[in-house]
Design a protein around this motif. Structure first.
Motif, PDB file in Angstrom:
ATOM      1  N   LYS A   1      -5.029 -12.012   1.802  1.00  0.00           N
ATOM      2  CA  LYS A   1      -4.601 -11.328   3.028  1.00  0.00           C
ATOM      3  C   LYS A   1      -3.104 -11.504   3.269  1.00  0.00           C
ATOM      4  CE  LYS A   1      -9.084 -11.452   5.406  1.00  0.00           C
ATOM      5  NZ  LYS A   1      -9.196  -9.993   5.542  1.00  0.00           N
ATOM      6  N   ARG A   2      -2.576 -12.699   2.946  1.00  0.00           N
ATOM      7  CA  ARG A   2      -1.146 -12.921   3.095  1.00  0.00           C
ATOM      8  C   ARG A   2      -0.364 -12.044   2.110  1.00  0.00           C
ATOM      9  NH1 ARG A   2      -0.804 -19.562   3.794  1.00  0.00           N
ATOM     10  NH2 ARG A   2      -1.907 -19.637   5.798  1.00  0.00           N
ATOM     11  N   LEU A   3      -0.903 -11.900   0.907  1.00  0.00           N
ATOM     12  CA  LEU A   3      -0.258 -11.068  -0.096  1.00  0.00           C
ATOM     13  C   LEU A   3      -0.194  -9.615   0.382  1.00  0.00           C
ATOM     14  CD1 LEU A   3       0.928 -11.552  -2.934  1.00  0.00           C
ATOM     15  CD2 LEU A   3      -1.270 -10.811  -3.884  1.00  0.00           C
ATOM     16  N   ARG A   4      -1.259  -9.167   1.006  1.00  0.00           N
ATOM     17  CA  ARG A   4      -1.263  -7.798   1.541  1.00  0.00           C
ATOM     18  C   ARG A   4      -0.201  -7.650   2.634  1.00  0.00           C
ATOM     19  NH1 ARG A   4      -6.263  -6.296   5.005  1.00  0.00           N
ATOM     20  NH2 ARG A   4      -4.983  -7.453   6.486  1.00  0.00           N
ATOM     21  N   ARG A   5      -0.117  -8.655   3.529  1.00  0.00           N
ATOM     22  CA  ARG A   5       0.870  -8.602   4.608  1.00  0.00           C
ATOM     23  C   ARG A   5       2.292  -8.535   4.058  1.00  0.00           C
ATOM     24  NH1 ARG A   5      -1.566 -12.697   7.906  1.00  0.00           N
ATOM     25  NH2 ARG A   5       0.195 -14.019   7.370  1.00  0.00           N
ATOM     26  N   LEU A   6       2.540  -9.324   3.009  1.00  0.00           N
ATOM     27  CA  LEU A   6       3.869  -9.336   2.412  1.00  0.00           C
ATOM     28  C   LEU A   6       4.196  -7.980   1.778  1.00  0.00           C
ATOM     29  CD1 LEU A   6       3.799 -12.881   0.764  1.00  0.00           C
ATOM     30  CD2 LEU A   6       5.226 -12.178   2.695  1.00  0.00           C
ATOM     31  N   ARG A   7       3.199  -7.380   1.127  1.00  0.00           N
ATOM     32  CA  ARG A   7       3.418  -6.064   0.507  1.00  0.00           C
ATOM     33  C   ARG A   7       3.714  -5.016   1.577  1.00  0.00           C
ATOM     34  NH1 ARG A   7       0.364  -1.896   0.080  1.00  0.00           N
ATOM     35  NH2 ARG A   7      -1.552  -3.015   0.625  1.00  0.00           N
ATOM     36  N   GLU A   8       2.919  -5.059   2.643  1.00  0.00           N
ATOM     37  CA  GLU A   8       3.115  -4.074   3.710  1.00  0.00           C
ATOM     38  C   GLU A   8       4.445  -4.290   4.421  1.00  0.00           C
ATOM     39  OE1 GLU A   8      -0.418  -4.678   5.978  1.00  0.00           O
ATOM     40  OE2 GLU A   8      -1.629  -3.303   4.751  1.00  0.00           O
ATOM     41  N   ARG A   9       4.850  -5.558   4.590  1.00  0.00           N
ATOM     42  CA  ARG A   9       6.138  -5.856   5.230  1.00  0.00           C
ATOM     43  C   ARG A   9       7.289  -5.302   4.402  1.00  0.00           C
ATOM     44  NH1 ARG A   9       7.877 -12.055   5.773  1.00  0.00           N
ATOM     45  NH2 ARG A   9       8.413 -11.682   3.574  1.00  0.00           N
ATOM     46  N   ALA A  10       7.112  -5.384   3.065  1.00  0.00           N
ATOM     47  CA  ALA A  10       8.166  -4.887   2.168  1.00  0.00           C
ATOM     48  C   ALA A  10       8.063  -3.385   1.953  1.00  0.00           C
ATOM     49  CB  ALA A  10       8.064  -5.604   0.823  1.00  0.00           C
ATOM     50  N   LYS A  11       7.022  -2.768   2.537  1.00  0.00           N
ATOM     51  CA  LYS A  11       6.797  -1.327   2.405  1.00  0.00           C
ATOM     52  C   LYS A  11       6.674  -0.906   0.938  1.00  0.00           C
ATOM     53  CE  LYS A  11       9.073  -0.288   6.794  1.00  0.00           C
ATOM     54  NZ  LYS A  11      10.139   0.478   7.500  1.00  0.00           N
ATOM     55  N   VAL A  12       5.884  -1.701   0.197  1.00  0.00           N
ATOM     56  CA  VAL A  12       5.606  -1.431  -1.211  1.00  0.00           C
ATOM     57  C   VAL A  12       4.191  -0.874  -1.318  1.00  0.00           C
ATOM     58  CG1 VAL A  12       5.311  -2.457  -3.505  1.00  0.00           C
ATOM     59  CG2 VAL A  12       7.164  -3.240  -2.008  1.00  0.00           C
ATOM     60  N   SER A  13       4.028   0.224  -2.008  1.00  0.00           N
ATOM     61  CA  SER A  13       2.710   0.842  -2.152  1.00  0.00           C
ATOM     62  C   SER A  13       1.896   0.112  -3.226  1.00  0.00           C
ATOM     63  CB  SER A  13       2.848   2.317  -2.553  1.00  0.00           C
ATOM     64  OG  SER A  13       3.368   2.426  -3.874  1.00  0.00           O
ATOM     65  N   PHE A  14       0.588   0.368  -3.268  1.00  0.00           N
ATOM     66  CA  PHE A  14      -0.258  -0.199  -4.309  1.00  0.00           C
ATOM     67  C   PHE A  14       0.265   0.213  -5.687  1.00  0.00           C
ATOM     68  CE2 PHE A  14      -3.673  -0.420  -0.993  1.00  0.00           C
ATOM     69  CZ  PHE A  14      -3.921  -1.775  -1.102  1.00  0.00           C
ATOM     70  N   GLU A  15       0.639   1.470  -5.797  1.00  0.00           N
ATOM     71  CA  GLU A  15       1.110   1.990  -7.078  1.00  0.00           C
ATOM     72  C   GLU A  15       2.393   1.287  -7.533  1.00  0.00           C
ATOM     73  OE1 GLU A  15      -1.773   4.539  -5.359  1.00  0.00           O
ATOM     74  OE2 GLU A  15       0.114   3.806  -4.499  1.00  0.00           O
ATOM     75  N   GLU A  16       3.308   1.058  -6.603  1.00  0.00           N
ATOM     76  CA  GLU A  16       4.564   0.386  -6.937  1.00  0.00           C
ATOM     77  C   GLU A  16       4.322  -1.072  -7.310  1.00  0.00           C
ATOM     78  OE1 GLU A  16       7.646   2.871  -4.063  1.00  0.00           O
ATOM     79  OE2 GLU A  16       6.439   1.235  -3.215  1.00  0.00           O
ATOM     80  N   ALA A  17       3.432  -1.737  -6.577  1.00  0.00           N
ATOM     81  CA  ALA A  17       3.109  -3.132  -6.895  1.00  0.00           C
ATOM     82  C   ALA A  17       2.450  -3.229  -8.263  1.00  0.00           C
ATOM     83  CB  ALA A  17       2.192  -3.709  -5.822  1.00  0.00           C
ATOM     84  N   ALA A  18       1.542  -2.305  -8.545  1.00  0.00           N
ATOM     85  CA  ALA A  18       0.832  -2.304  -9.825  1.00  0.00           C
ATOM     86  C   ALA A  18       1.799  -2.089 -10.989  1.00  0.00           C
ATOM     87  CB  ALA A  18      -0.244  -1.220  -9.822  1.00  0.00           C
ATOM     88  N   LYS A  19       2.767  -1.203 -10.797  1.00  0.00           N
ATOM     89  CA  LYS A  19       3.742  -0.910 -11.850  1.00  0.00           C
ATOM     90  C   LYS A  19       4.585  -2.148 -12.163  1.00  0.00           C
ATOM     91  CE  LYS A  19       7.375   2.408 -13.095  1.00  0.00           C
ATOM     92  NZ  LYS A  19       8.152   3.581 -12.639  1.00  0.00           N
ATOM     93  N   ALA A  20       4.880  -2.936 -11.144  1.00  0.00           N
ATOM     94  CA  ALA A  20       5.725  -4.123 -11.328  1.00  0.00           C
ATOM     95  C   ALA A  20       5.075  -5.159 -12.232  1.00  0.00           C
ATOM     96  CB  ALA A  20       6.058  -4.742  -9.972  1.00  0.00           C
ATOM     97  N   ILE A  21       3.752  -5.234 -12.217  1.00  0.00           N
ATOM     98  CA  ILE A  21       3.056  -6.236 -13.049  1.00  0.00           C
ATOM     99  C   ILE A  21       2.210  -5.587 -14.145  1.00  0.00           C
ATOM    100  CG2 ILE A  21       3.064  -8.036 -11.278  1.00  0.00           C
ATOM    101  CD1 ILE A  21       0.206  -7.268 -10.573  1.00  0.00           C
ATOM    102  N   GLU A  22       2.383  -4.263 -14.321  1.00  0.00           N
ATOM    103  CA  GLU A  22       1.734  -3.524 -15.400  1.00  0.00           C
ATOM    104  C   GLU A  22       0.210  -3.641 -15.358  1.00  0.00           C
ATOM    105  OE1 GLU A  22       3.525  -4.655 -19.101  1.00  0.00           O
ATOM    106  OE2 GLU A  22       5.491  -3.912 -18.535  1.00  0.00           O
ATOM    107  N   VAL A  23      -0.337  -3.384 -14.175  1.00  0.00           N
ATOM    108  CA  VAL A  23      -1.787  -3.322 -14.000  1.00  0.00           C
ATOM    109  C   VAL A  23      -2.097  -2.050 -13.220  1.00  0.00           C
ATOM    110  CG1 VAL A  23      -2.061  -5.837 -14.005  1.00  0.00           C
ATOM    111  CG2 VAL A  23      -1.712  -4.639 -11.830  1.00  0.00           C
ATOM    112  N   THR A  24      -3.377  -1.824 -12.964  1.00  0.00           N
ATOM    113  CA  THR A  24      -3.760  -0.659 -12.174  1.00  0.00           C
ATOM    114  C   THR A  24      -3.670  -0.982 -10.691  1.00  0.00           C
ATOM    115  OG1 THR A  24      -6.105  -1.265 -12.041  1.00  0.00           O
ATOM    116  CG2 THR A  24      -5.402  -0.004 -13.993  1.00  0.00           C
ATOM    117  N   PRO A  25      -3.507   0.038  -9.848  1.00  0.00           N
ATOM    118  CA  PRO A  25      -3.516  -0.200  -8.394  1.00  0.00           C
ATOM    119  C   PRO A  25      -4.808  -0.880  -7.933  1.00  0.00           C
ATOM    120  CG  PRO A  25      -2.647   1.972  -8.860  1.00  0.00           C
ATOM    121  CD  PRO A  25      -3.164   1.440 -10.168  1.00  0.00           C
ATOM    122  N   LEU A  26      -5.915  -0.594  -8.629  1.00  0.00           N
ATOM    123  CA  LEU A  26      -7.180  -1.238  -8.263  1.00  0.00           C
ATOM    124  C   LEU A  26      -7.092  -2.750  -8.410  1.00  0.00           C
ATOM    125  CD1 LEU A  26     -10.157  -1.108  -7.466  1.00  0.00           C
ATOM    126  CD2 LEU A  26     -10.716  -0.770  -9.890  1.00  0.00           C
TER     127      LEU A  26
END
Length: 275
Positions: free
Chosen positions: A7-32
């Motif tokens: 849940k904290r990880l989600r909050r940090l992503r949302e605070r940084a305004k990073v989408s699932f797709e952008e986060a997934a691309k950064a670590i080379e995994v799927t948005p799922l």
């Protein structure tokens, strides 16, 4: 803890305004995969976390604290050693129990596991698992006994159980076992964070008559309250706020209808005479 970090990880992503797709691309995994990390459905791999946190603008001590908690969360719980006799659906219960700050329960059939003597537990488990070998039965008993160490931890949760009077009349394991069990319950009342109430037959119908359930509250704002109900072959974990509140209201109403906490020792001593 993994659920808290998700849940904290989600909050940090949302605070940084990073989408699932952008986060997934950064670590080379799927948005799922990112979604599953935030829902604590997969392990939190440290290299993935480092890259995600960097992308979310997390640096220095904040990152190190997060990673330290993640390493701790990735360690298997002590109950992992009992996985041979611990059903998957109950493993989650033991995890919740170990993290809770408040555990409330209504039990119409048996003494709650955390308050059982070893002989009483053996009788209950032998009935519940009739096809177990003696070794498997002993493993189940050892798991139950080890769970009880929770009661004496410095940060022990508050345990507040309401027992139907039926529990104390039902001769589980025979007279000696029941006498010892009731003596044990009287002894647990000396533990500051243990509260016990008896729902007398004379109280008549009550709102919890549909069956046993346990309620958990946690010390992390990220974790919602959870209610556990059990069936013959599995369990249901309820965490939708409106549903949890309904169970909590039932517990509060039952606490008013049951005998006062201060009378429990006298009632138990009285019922002990039957055995």
């Amino acid at each position: 803890m993994r659920r808290v970090l998700g849940k904290r990880l989600r909050r940090l992503r949302e605070r940084a305004k990073v989408s699932f797709e952008e986060a997934a691309k950064a670590i080379e995994v799927t948005p799922l995969t990112v979604r599953r990390m935030e829902k604590a459905e997969v392990g939190l791999k440290i290299p993935y976390l480092k890259e995600l946190l960097r992308n979310y603008g997390v640096r220095g001590p904040e990152m190190e604290d997060f990673l330290a908690l993640a390493r701790e969360a990735n360690q298997p719980g002590w109950w992992h050693q009992f996985r041979d006799v611990l059903p998957d659906w109950f493993s989650a219960y033991v995890s919740l129990e170990s993290e809770a700050t408040v555990i409330r329960a209504y039990e119409p059939h048996y003494v709650p596991g955390l308050l059982q003597t070893e002989d009483y537990a053996q009788a209950v488990l032998r009935m519940g698992f009739p096809h177990d070998t003696e070794e498997e039965l002993e493993r189940r008993i050892a798991l139950r006994v080890q769970r009880q160490s929770l009661l004496t931890k410095p940060d022990a949760p508050t345990i507040w159980a309401i027992l139907d009077e039926t529990v104390l009349h039902r001769p589980v394991g025979g007279s000696r076992v029941m006498r010892d069990q009731i003596d044990h319950l009287i002894g647990t009342l000396e533990i500051p964070k243990v509260r016990l109430q008896i729902m007398r037959f004379a109280a008549g119908p009550h709102p919890g008559a549909f069956g046993p359930f346990h309620y958990f509250r946690f010390g992390f704002s990220e974790l919602p309250d959870v209610v556990y109900t059990e069936s013959l072959t599995g369990a249901v974990y309820v965490d939708k706020p409106a549903e949890v509140v309904a169970y909590l209201e039932v517990l509060d109403r039952m606490a008013v209808q049951a005998e006062p906490i201060g009378d429990s020792s006298t009632i138990l001593a009285e019922l002990r005479k039957e055995h």
